[in-house]
Write an enzyme that holds these catalytic residues in place. Sequence first.
Site, PDB file in Angstrom:
ATOM      1  N   LYS A  10       1.937  -2.101   3.091  1.00  0.00           N
ATOM      2  CA  LYS A  10       2.664  -1.493   3.994  1.00  0.00           C
ATOM      3  C   LYS A  10       3.297  -2.370   5.211  1.00  0.00           C
ATOM      4  O   LYS A  10       3.078  -3.505   5.128  1.00  0.00           O
ATOM      5  CB  LYS A  10       1.838  -0.359   4.702  1.00  0.00           C
ATOM      6  CG  LYS A  10       1.309   0.558   3.883  1.00  0.00           C
ATOM      7  CD  LYS A  10       0.651   1.810   4.467  1.00  0.00           C
ATOM      8  CE  LYS A  10       0.268   2.993   3.603  1.00  0.00           C
ATOM      9  NZ  LYS A  10      -0.442   3.808   4.096  1.00  0.00           N
ATOM     10  N   TYR A  50       5.900  10.588   0.304  1.00  0.00           N
ATOM     11  CA  TYR A  50       4.803  11.334   1.249  1.00  0.00           C
ATOM     12  C   TYR A  50       4.999  12.625   1.315  1.00  0.00           C
ATOM     13  O   TYR A  50       4.424  13.504   2.152  1.00  0.00           O
ATOM     14  CB  TYR A  50       4.726  10.593   2.479  1.00  0.00           C
ATOM     15  CG  TYR A  50       4.042   9.420   2.334  1.00  0.00           C
ATOM     16  CD1 TYR A  50       2.736   9.288   1.998  1.00  0.00           C
ATOM     17  CD2 TYR A  50       4.446   8.107   2.885  1.00  0.00           C
ATOM     18  CE1 TYR A  50       1.932   8.045   1.974  1.00  0.00           C
ATOM     19  CE2 TYR A  50       3.713   6.938   2.687  1.00  0.00           C
ATOM     20  CZ  TYR A  50       2.338   7.121   2.198  1.00  0.00           C
ATOM     21  OH  TYR A  50       1.751   5.890   2.516  1.00  0.00           O
ATOM     22  N   PHE A  58       1.478  14.066  11.416  1.00  0.00           N
ATOM     23  CA  PHE A  58       1.790  12.814  11.571  1.00  0.00           C
ATOM     24  C   PHE A  58       2.926  12.320  10.520  1.00  0.00           C
ATOM     25  O   PHE A  58       3.401  11.410  10.328  1.00  0.00           O
ATOM     26  CB  PHE A  58       0.474  11.807  10.851  1.00  0.00           C
ATOM     27  CG  PHE A  58       0.005  12.361   9.770  1.00  0.00           C
ATOM     28  CD1 PHE A  58       0.637  11.722   8.572  1.00  0.00           C
ATOM     29  CD2 PHE A  58      -1.323  12.961   9.476  1.00  0.00           C
ATOM     30  CE1 PHE A  58      -0.161  11.976   7.311  1.00  0.00           C
ATOM     31  CE2 PHE A  58      -1.713  13.146   8.492  1.00  0.00           C
ATOM     32  CZ  PHE A  58      -1.359  12.720   7.187  1.00  0.00           C
ATOM     33  N   ARG A  86      -8.946   2.058  -4.831  1.00  0.00           N
ATOM     34  CA  ARG A  86      -9.256   2.662  -3.245  1.00  0.00           C
ATOM     35  C   ARG A  86     -10.438   2.009  -2.853  1.00  0.00           C
ATOM     36  O   ARG A  86     -10.545   1.923  -1.488  1.00  0.00           O
ATOM     37  CB  ARG A  86      -9.515   4.013  -3.570  1.00  0.00           C
ATOM     38  CG  ARG A  86      -7.994   4.472  -3.900  1.00  0.00           C
ATOM     39  CD  ARG A  86      -7.702   6.188  -4.163  1.00  0.00           C
ATOM     40  NE  ARG A  86      -8.195   6.860  -2.689  1.00  0.00           N
ATOM     41  CZ  ARG A  86      -7.219   7.272  -1.944  1.00  0.00           C
ATOM     42  NH1 ARG A  86      -5.782   7.046  -1.807  1.00  0.00           N
ATOM     43  NH2 ARG A  86      -7.571   7.934  -0.746  1.00  0.00           N
ATOM     44  N   THR A  92      -9.209   5.473   4.583  1.00  0.00           N
ATOM     45  CA  THR A  92      -7.946   5.696   5.317  1.00  0.00           C
ATOM     46  C   THR A  92      -7.771   5.365   6.688  1.00  0.00           C
ATOM     47  O   THR A  92      -7.049   4.701   7.268  1.00  0.00           O
ATOM     48  CB  THR A  92      -7.413   7.121   5.186  1.00  0.00           C
ATOM     49  OG1 THR A  92      -7.420   7.948   3.930  1.00  0.00           O
ATOM     50  CG2 THR A  92      -5.934   7.443   5.874  1.00  0.00           C
ATOM     51  N   ARG A 103      -8.558  -2.493   4.154  1.00  0.00           N
ATOM     52  CA  ARG A 103      -8.226  -2.001   5.666  1.00  0.00           C
ATOM     53  C   ARG A 103      -9.220  -2.275   6.908  1.00  0.00           C
ATOM     54  O   ARG A 103      -8.500  -2.317   8.034  1.00  0.00           O
ATOM     55  CB  ARG A 103      -8.170  -0.375   5.411  1.00  0.00           C
ATOM     56  CG  ARG A 103      -6.847   0.287   4.445  1.00  0.00           C
ATOM     57  CD  ARG A 103      -7.140   1.615   4.041  1.00  0.00           C
ATOM     58  NE  ARG A 103      -5.787   2.208   3.378  1.00  0.00           N
ATOM     59  CZ  ARG A 103      -5.750   3.108   2.845  1.00  0.00           C
ATOM     60  NH1 ARG A 103      -6.764   3.990   2.609  1.00  0.00           N
ATOM     61  NH2 ARG A 103      -4.722   3.601   2.317  1.00  0.00           N
ATOM     62  N   ASN A 113      -2.176   1.650   8.108  1.00  0.00           N
ATOM     63  CA  ASN A 113      -3.519   1.054   7.567  1.00  0.00           C
ATOM     64  C   ASN A 113      -3.402   0.202   6.377  1.00  0.00           C
ATOM     65  O   ASN A 113      -4.065   0.198   5.541  1.00  0.00           O
ATOM     66  CB  ASN A 113      -4.284   2.347   7.251  1.00  0.00           C
ATOM     67  CG  ASN A 113      -3.452   3.174   6.341  1.00  0.00           C
ATOM     68  OD1 ASN A 113      -2.350   2.958   5.744  1.00  0.00           O
ATOM     69  ND2 ASN A 113      -4.155   4.126   5.661  1.00  0.00           N
ATOM     70  N   HIS A 116      -1.543   1.216   0.715  1.00  0.00           N
ATOM     71  CA  HIS A 116      -1.430   2.414  -0.168  1.00  0.00           C
ATOM     72  C   HIS A 116      -1.999   2.162  -1.445  1.00  0.00           C
ATOM     73  O   HIS A 116      -1.662   1.287  -2.281  1.00  0.00           O
ATOM     74  CB  HIS A 116      -0.064   3.150  -0.235  1.00  0.00           C
ATOM     75  CG  HIS A 116       0.062   4.252  -1.173  1.00  0.00           C
ATOM     76  ND1 HIS A 116      -0.462   5.532  -0.942  1.00  0.00           N
ATOM     77  CD2 HIS A 116       0.291   4.183  -2.488  1.00  0.00           C
ATOM     78  CE1 HIS A 116      -0.266   6.510  -1.937  1.00  0.00           C
ATOM     79  NE2 HIS A 116      -0.010   5.672  -3.056  1.00  0.00           N
ATOM     80  N   GLU A 127       3.918   8.341  -8.669  1.00  0.00           N
ATOM     81  CA  GLU A 127       4.173   7.249  -7.730  1.00  0.00           C
ATOM     82  C   GLU A 127       4.814   5.929  -8.593  1.00  0.00           C
ATOM     83  O   GLU A 127       5.675   5.323  -7.962  1.00  0.00           O
ATOM     84  CB  GLU A 127       2.785   7.044  -6.917  1.00  0.00           C
ATOM     85  CG  GLU A 127       2.437   8.074  -6.098  1.00  0.00           C
ATOM     86  CD  GLU A 127       1.303   7.674  -5.398  1.00  0.00           C
ATOM     87  OE1 GLU A 127       0.814   8.559  -4.598  1.00  0.00           O
ATOM     88  OE2 GLU A 127       1.008   6.721  -5.384  1.00  0.00           O
TER      89      GLU A 127
HETATM   90  P1  IDP Z   1      -4.550   7.529   1.809  1.00  0.00           P
HETATM   91  O1  IDP Z   1      -3.559   6.549   1.950  1.00  0.00           O
HETATM   92  O2  IDP Z   1      -6.116   7.116   1.948  1.00  0.00           O
HETATM   93  O3  IDP Z   1      -4.519   8.190   0.338  1.00  0.00           O
HETATM   94  P2  IDP Z   1      -3.760  10.126   2.929  1.00  0.00           P
HETATM   95  O4  IDP Z   1      -4.380  11.120   3.355  1.00  0.00           O
HETATM   96  O5  IDP Z   1      -3.343  10.269   1.599  1.00  0.00           O
HETATM   97  O6  IDP Z   1      -4.579   8.665   2.762  1.00  0.00           O
HETATM   98  O7  IDP Z   1      -2.472   9.884   4.067  1.00  0.00           O
HETATM   99  C1  IDP Z   1      -1.376   8.955   3.685  1.00  0.00           C
HETATM  100  C2  IDP Z   1      -0.939   7.959   4.767  1.00  0.00           C
HETATM  101  O8  IDP Z   1      -0.747   8.697   6.037  1.00  0.00           O
HETATM  102  C3  IDP Z   1      -2.245   7.246   5.064  1.00  0.00           C
HETATM  103  O9  IDP Z   1      -2.503   6.201   4.324  1.00  0.00           O
HETATM  104  C4  IDP Z   1      -1.765   6.893   6.463  1.00  0.00           C
HETATM  105  O10 IDP Z   1      -0.848   5.776   6.597  1.00  0.00           O
HETATM  106  C5  IDP Z   1      -1.153   8.112   6.945  1.00  0.00           C
HETATM  107  N1  IDP Z   1      -2.145   8.825   7.726  1.00  0.00           N
HETATM  108  C6  IDP Z   1      -3.129   9.729   7.062  1.00  0.00           C
HETATM  109  N2  IDP Z   1      -3.960  10.389   8.095  1.00  0.00           N
HETATM  110  C7  IDP Z   1      -3.180  10.364   9.178  1.00  0.00           C
HETATM  111  C8  IDP Z   1      -3.668  10.590  10.521  1.00  0.00           C
HETATM  112  O11 IDP Z   1      -4.571  11.396  10.891  1.00  0.00           O
HETATM  113  N3  IDP Z   1      -2.768  10.127  11.502  1.00  0.00           N
HETATM  114  C9  IDP Z   1      -1.550   9.262  11.395  1.00  0.00           C
HETATM  115  N4  IDP Z   1      -1.474   8.777  10.049  1.00  0.00           N
HETATM  116  C10 IDP Z   1      -2.343   9.284   9.054  1.00  0.00           C
HETATM  117 MG    MG Z   2      -3.183   9.780  -0.182  1.00  0.00          MG
END
Ligand code: IDP
Ligand code: MG
Length: 138
Positions: A10, A50, A58, A86, A92, A103, A113, A116, A127
């Site tokens: 990212k 997304y 968010f 992962r 996350t 991360r 973070n 992805h 994807e």
């Molecule tokens: P993942 O990337 O670990 O699969 P997801 O829940 O799919 O997590 O969320 C996608 C992306 O959205 C995360 O990688 C992060 O960049 C962002 N994200 C997830 N939860 C939050 C939050 O609570 N606040 C702000 N950004 C978030």
């Molecule tokens: Mg995800």
Amino acid sequence: MIERTLSIVKPDAVAKHGIGKVLARIEEGGLEVVAGRFLRITRAEAEGFYGVHRERPFFNDLCTFMTSGPVFVSVLEGENAIARYREILGATDPAKAAPGTVRALFATDIEKNAAHGSDAPETARIEIGFFFPGCELV
Ligand code: IDP
Ligand code: MG
């Protein structure tokens, strides 16, 4: 089972010169990089990629972040590649990510973070097709 998964380094991690460090962890983790692109994601692409998070509070900030600078998108291949990547990434929320994970090492916060990784075979297929439309899964 040999799988493929989509990785995105990212904008935050690219800005910190983290592409090579993430790739090193991928390769040391037994996964192979089988395709790669360096690009800047458009707003429309971020919103599409997304799309499952469209209703989350968010979503808007996430799309702004994902378009804030270039990213390195790649396809990884290997035994259990989806779960393995992962694990390499960690949780996350970097505050909850295991020590030594991407991360834990490179993320700024739960949004910025660092990287992805796809979460399941069907999402990986979608994807990968999103960024590598000519890349057929066999
Ligand atoms: P993942 O990337 O670990 O699969 P997801 O829940 O799919 O997590 O969320 C996608 C992306 O959205 C995360 O990688 C992060 O960049 C962002 N994200 C997830 N939860 C939050 C939050 O609570 N606040 C702000 N950004 C978030
Ligand atoms: Mg995800």
